[in-house]
Write a protein that holds these residues in place. Structure first.
Motif: not given
Length: 382
Positions: A303, A306, A312, A317
């Motif tokens: 996580c 990302v 992203v 996000a």
């Protein structure tokens, strides 16, 4: 072959005299006070043999009893120690389930709903949106943390909730210290991310992964201590300083049920006795610790990657950072529940089979029983 009836309540837990001995070849583990059949749904009455009366774990019963569950099971090593908590009966399961559900709703769903609703539905500025989220977030968590701290430290009868082996007034369990870490880290992220007029959305997307780091990290560290046989550098819940450390999940379960679900010291004693007596239970605690800690750390790292990488979008996000960790926890929980039930069912059956075999090899013949009982007629017949 002797038959073993599974029971749960030891007489020593309230100071009452032991139940009369059963006929030869039959061992019964009777509850001190069995729940009436009227209070148990018909579908659950078949499980009455393994049901631990919730009143036995009450604070009133704890204050009345003559000895601990640990001392009783040390005197009766043939018994499989029973854990004084069950999700099949009583209000405690709803209390604990409601506590977990409220925390998930407050920590996961509310920030996501407020952000997307205010930002895309109401065109509200980011600093205003997160001023609202920061003010609201964690309310139930803070309240529950204050309540469990109150139970451990402030109230006169706090000994009922404290870890085993300590009666000091300021004696938090390890879960309380972990919660201090979680609250401090998440609060710092929210303040830093929402402080500027143009908010740092990627920083504000990190509380979810941070919670995983703060929970899975200590569990993993405790499990490492257990794996390598290292001694506790300080008191860890019911483990004194200098004693071997047990798997990390063990302490989380012990502390949450004992304090948040109000199982108290009877639960701590029953769980400790079960852990010491049952190799299957010990293996389950060890496997669950690796399962949750390693999985949690991997998910937290994924996580984080990302959330922080630029390709992203920040809006995506944010949803990933807040939602995925809790979704992962739900999946892991759904896997854990049937796993634990299966292992404990296997543990109970294995214990009974071993007890049956042991009793069958040690049981005297009927003629010997009669002779030992003073039956001279039987002796003459021999």
């Amino acid at each position: 072959m002797p038959q073993i009836i599974r029971g749960t309540r030891s007489h020593s837990d309230s100071g009452s005299p032991p139940a009369p001995q059963s006929p030869p070849g039959r061992i019964t583990f009777e509850n001190l006070r069995r729940p009436s059949s009227k209070s148990i749904p018909p579908a659950d009455r078949d499980h009455n043999g393994v049901y631990y009366d919730s009143r036995a774990a009450s604070q009133r019963e704890y204050n009345r009893r003559a000895s601990t569950l640990q001392s009783y099971y040390l005197e009766h090593p043939e018994l499989l120690p029973q854990i004084p908590f069950t999700f099949r009966h009583g209000f405690k399961r709803w209390r604990l389930g409601g506590y977990i559900a409220l925390m998930v709703f407050d920590a996961c769903i509310v920030p996501i709903l407020l952000y997307y609703a205010l930002t895309f539905g109401g065109n509200v500025e980011g600093y205003i949106t997160f001023a609202v989220i920061t003010a609201i977030w964690g309310g139930p968590t803070y309240i529950e943390f204050a309540v469990r701290s109150f139970r451990l430290v402030i109230i006169k009868q706090a000994r009922f909730f404290k870890p085993l082996g300590t009666d000091k007034r300021w004696a938090f369990d390890i879960t309380n210290w972990i919660l201090v870490l979680v609250i401090a880290v998440v609060t710092a992220l929210l303040i830093v991310g929402a402080a500027p007029h143009d908010v740092f959305l990627r920083v504000l997307s990190m509380p979810g992964p941070a919670i995983l780091y703060c929970l899975a990290g200590p569990v993993f560290l405790l499990s490492l201590y257990h794996h390598f046989g290292w001694k506790a550098p300080f008191r860890i819940s019911s483990t004194p300083k200098g004693e071997p450390v047990w798997p990390g999940v063990y302490y989380i379960v012990e502390d949450v049920v004992a304090v948040n679900a109000r199982g108290g010291r009877p639960f701590r004693e029953g769980m400790a006795s079960r852990y010491k007596a049952s190799p299957i239970f010990r293996k389950m605690m060890r496997d669950l610790s690796w399962f949750w800690s390693i999985g949690g750390l991997i998910m937290a790292v994924a996580c984080t990657v990302v959330v922080v990488i630029n390709p992203v979008p920040e809006e995506v996000a944010y949803g990933i950072g807040w939602g995925v960790p809790f979704l992962w926890a739900g999946v892991w929980g759904a896997i854990t529940i049937p796993w634990v039930r299966s292992v404990m069912r296997h543990e109970r059956n294995t214990w009974e089979q071993e007890s049956d075999m042991m009793k069958s090899t040690m049981m005297p013949t009927p003629t010997e029983e009669n002779i030992l009982a003073g039956d001279t007629t039987a002796e003459n017949r021999v």
